[in-house]
Design an enzyme around this catalytic site. Structure first.
Site, short mmCIF file in Angstrom:
data_model
loop_
_atom_site.label_atom_id
_atom_site.label_comp_id
_atom_site.label_asym_id
_atom_site.label_seq_id
_atom_site.Cartn_x
_atom_site.Cartn_y
_atom_site.Cartn_z
N ASP A 269 -80.54 7.16 13.26
CA ASP A 269 -80.49 8.47 12.62
C ASP A 269 -81.53 8.49 11.50
O ASP A 269 -82.37 7.59 11.40
CB ASP A 269 -79.08 8.77 12.09
CG ASP A 269 -78.68 7.85 10.93
OD1 ASP A 269 -79.45 6.92 10.58
OD2 ASP A 269 -77.60 8.08 10.37
N LYS B 215 -79.60 8.97 20.22
CA LYS B 215 -78.85 8.53 19.04
C LYS B 215 -77.36 8.73 19.23
O LYS B 215 -76.55 7.82 19.02
CB LYS B 215 -79.31 9.29 17.80
CG LYS B 215 -78.63 8.83 16.51
CD LYS B 215 -78.47 9.94 15.50
CE LYS B 215 -77.26 10.80 15.83
NZ LYS B 215 -76.95 11.79 14.77
#
Length: 211
Positions: A140, A122
């Protein structure tokens, strides 16, 4: 419930219309500042991260400067951030690697970024997207939740959701769509009480809650 391709495209168009031009809420001035801010943002709100970095970055915004703090000194700087002890350790190790292997510069390669402690897929996608204009979808908690609720992607892991979103969204829109989903999750499709009655996607959302 599976959605048609046309329905997904309509949802994405509505999200783009609502959130076009929205960017990260993290404050930063340099690539290194963004890297540190994103590492700190894990399980911590952007508002809190901005409080911490606005206090820290005027003096400690390079790998060399942070290394002078030592782990305990960095812990004091970020103590009001969730998981501050593990983050301090990871940031110190990351700073040392940047100094030793990358001339203190943030690398623009996925594999190189994943070598940095505290940097997962991420975070690497955020860095590649924001700093190097590489199309990427950083998954996320907001992106994961909203994508699953809307059935734009259905997955049990962030990587599954990322892969499916890349199939559903044109490549040239990946980085922008990441922000659409984040801001929709923050403003409307909230974790505990989604504001379905004011959501522009309510009519086609398979997870809508009508009280």
């Amino acid at each position: 419930m599976r959605l048609t391709k046309a329905t997904k495209q309509m949802m994405l168009q509505l999200l783009e219309e609502r959130y076009e031009g929205m960017e990260t809420a993290l404050h930063y001035n340099t690539p290194f500042e963004l890297l540190i801010a994103v590492i700190l943002s894990a399980q911590c709100t952007d508002v809190r991260v901005n409080v911490i970095t606005e206090r820290m970055f005027p003096r400690y915004n390079t790998p060399e400067a942070i290394l002078t703090l030592g782990v305990e000194g960095l812990e004091e700087q970020i103590r009001d951030c969730g998981l501050f002890r593990s983050k301090a350790k990871n940031i110190m190790l990351t700073c040392q690697i940047l100094v030793d292997d990358f001339a203190s510069q943030v690398p623009g390669d996925m594999n190189a970024l994943l070598r940095l402690p505290g940097v997962g897929r991420k975070t690497a996608n955020v860095i590649l997207s924001h700093l190097f204009n590489v199309p990427a979808i950083a998954v996320d908690t907001h992106v994961f939740r909203v994508a699953n609720r809307l059935r734009l992607a259905v997955g049990d892991t962030p990587r599954e959701v990322e892969d499916q979103l890349m199939q559903a969204i044109p490549r040239e829109k990946w980085s922008e769509a990441h922000h659409w989903l984040i801001w929709h999750g923050r403003k409307i499709c909230k974790a505990r009480r989604p504001l379905c009655t004011v959501c522009p996607l309510m009519e086609s959302c398979p997870s809508k809650v009508v009280e």
